[in-house]
Write a protein that holds these residues in place. Structure first.
Motif, short mmCIF file in Angstrom:
data_model
loop_
_atom_site.label_atom_id
_atom_site.label_comp_id
_atom_site.label_asym_id
_atom_site.label_seq_id
_atom_site.Cartn_x
_atom_site.Cartn_y
_atom_site.Cartn_z
N ALA A 32 17.90 14.42 -5.25
CA ALA A 32 16.84 14.78 -4.26
C ALA A 32 15.37 14.71 -4.56
N LEU A 33 15.34 15.20 -6.08
CA LEU A 33 14.02 15.12 -6.89
C LEU A 33 13.61 13.53 -7.21
N TRP A 34 14.72 12.72 -7.20
CA TRP A 34 14.60 11.27 -7.68
C TRP A 34 13.99 10.47 -6.41
N LEU A 35 14.57 11.11 -5.30
CA LEU A 35 14.04 10.56 -3.75
C LEU A 35 12.79 10.87 -3.74
N VAL A 36 11.89 11.84 -4.19
CA VAL A 36 10.88 12.24 -4.10
C VAL A 36 10.08 11.34 -4.95
N VAL A 37 10.34 10.89 -6.04
CA VAL A 37 9.71 9.95 -7.11
C VAL A 37 9.56 8.66 -6.22
N ALA A 38 10.85 8.21 -5.70
CA ALA A 38 10.93 6.82 -5.22
C ALA A 38 9.89 6.74 -4.09
N LEU A 39 9.95 7.85 -3.22
CA LEU A 39 9.07 7.85 -2.03
C LEU A 39 7.79 8.06 -2.21
N LEU A 40 7.28 8.68 -3.48
CA LEU A 40 5.99 8.37 -3.79
C LEU A 40 5.53 7.33 -4.26
N GLY A 41 6.43 6.46 -4.98
CA GLY A 41 6.41 5.24 -5.43
C GLY A 41 5.78 4.12 -4.30
N VAL A 42 6.73 4.35 -3.18
CA VAL A 42 6.65 3.62 -1.95
C VAL A 42 5.12 4.13 -1.14
N ALA A 43 4.82 5.21 -1.31
CA ALA A 43 3.42 5.53 -0.74
C ALA A 43 2.37 5.10 -1.77
N GLY A 44 2.57 4.92 -2.89
CA GLY A 44 1.58 4.38 -3.94
C GLY A 44 1.36 3.09 -3.55
N SER A 45 2.47 2.16 -3.22
CA SER A 45 2.44 0.85 -2.98
C SER A 45 1.62 0.79 -1.59
N LEU A 46 1.84 1.39 -0.76
CA LEU A 46 1.18 1.27 0.58
C LEU A 46 -0.28 1.72 0.44
N LEU A 47 -0.65 2.67 -0.25
CA LEU A 47 -2.16 3.06 -0.85
C LEU A 47 -2.79 1.74 -1.61
N VAL A 48 -2.13 0.93 -2.35
CA VAL A 48 -2.78 -0.21 -2.85
C VAL A 48 -2.91 -1.20 -1.65
N LEU A 49 -1.92 -1.44 -0.81
CA LEU A 49 -2.20 -2.43 0.06
C LEU A 49 -3.11 -1.93 1.07
N GLY A 50 -3.79 -0.81 1.12
CA GLY A 50 -4.78 -0.25 1.92
C GLY A 50 -4.19 0.17 3.26
N ALA A 51 -3.01 0.74 3.63
CA ALA A 51 -2.48 1.61 4.30
C ALA A 51 -2.58 3.00 4.15
N GLU A 52 -3.57 3.41 4.08
CA GLU A 52 -3.63 5.00 3.61
C GLU A 52 -2.92 5.89 4.70
N LEU A 53 -3.21 5.68 6.03
CA LEU A 53 -2.58 6.42 7.09
C LEU A 53 -1.07 6.42 6.93
N VAL A 54 -0.56 5.13 6.74
CA VAL A 54 0.98 5.13 6.49
C VAL A 54 1.53 5.87 5.56
N ALA A 55 0.69 5.76 4.34
CA ALA A 55 1.15 6.58 2.95
C ALA A 55 1.21 7.90 3.38
N LEU A 56 0.27 8.44 3.92
CA LEU A 56 -0.03 9.99 4.19
C LEU A 56 1.12 10.25 5.28
N VAL A 57 1.34 9.73 6.18
CA VAL A 57 2.52 9.92 6.98
C VAL A 57 3.93 9.80 6.37
N LEU A 58 3.92 8.93 5.33
CA LEU A 58 5.28 8.99 4.57
C LEU A 58 5.37 10.11 3.63
N VAL A 59 4.39 10.62 2.96
CA VAL A 59 4.30 11.61 1.97
C VAL A 59 4.59 12.93 2.92
N LEU A 60 3.84 13.12 3.88
CA LEU A 60 3.84 14.44 4.84
C LEU A 60 5.31 14.45 5.55
#
Length: 168
Positions: A32-60
């Motif tokens: 479960a904790l590694w899943l958090v790391v993976a999801l934060l990596g995906v959110a970071g990728s979305l931030l780099v791509l400029g999709a801040e809202l989608v990254a925030l929704v993914l994290v929340l």
């Protein structure tokens, strides 16, 4: 290679490594904790791509709700926390899975890499994404929250069953 390309590659590696550790660890809580790391990596990728809202929704939604729900359910149901040796795969099964995974990765790479071309980025604002997300897709989000509530109540109900009935 620009700084954005490097940042995207770093977050992609973080997501892949987190995902690999999430599915290969023998500890449920560590998964479960590694899943958090993976999801934060995906959110970071979305931030780099400029999709801040989608990254925030993914994290929340995923990190803030789903992973917390999984950890809460594990604590309530008294799930074993240590490694699960009873379901340990054999050497041949592990080798077969590794070979199959390598074959699938090779096939996907041989099909997808020739198709890789630079993509023109569309100008989409966060307001447009939010309008689609909370206008068109509001009912799937509501159904997801209802599903999470049912899972939480079910975990609570399972945790209240006496030990003698569980063993029988």
């Amino acid at each position: 290679m620009t700084a954005l390309d490097t940042a995207f590659a770093a977050t992609a590696v973080l997501a892949v490594v987190g995902g690999l550790f999430a599915v290969t660890t023998r500890h449920v809580v560590h998964a479960a904790l590694w899943l958090v790391v993976a999801l934060l990596g995906v959110a970071g990728s979305l931030l780099v791509l400029g999709a801040e809202l989608v990254a925030l929704v993914l994290v929340l939604v995923y990190v803030g709700a789903v992973v917390v729900l999984v950890l809460f359910a594990l604590m309530l149901t008294r799930a074993p926390i240590g490694p699960d040796e009873a379901h340990r795969p054999g050497v041949w099964r592990t080798l077969g899975a590794a070979l199959l995974g390598g074959a699938v990765a090779t096939l996907l790479g041989s099909v997808l890499l020739p198709l890789a071309e630079p993509v023109q980025r569309a100008d989409v604002t966060s307001t447009q994404v939010a309008g689609q997300l909370f206008g068109t897709w509001v009912w799937p989000f509501e159904l997801l929250s209802l599903l999470l509530l049912v899972a939480l109540v079910a975990a609570l109900a399972v945790s209240r069953i006496p030990r003698e009935e569980v063993a029988a």
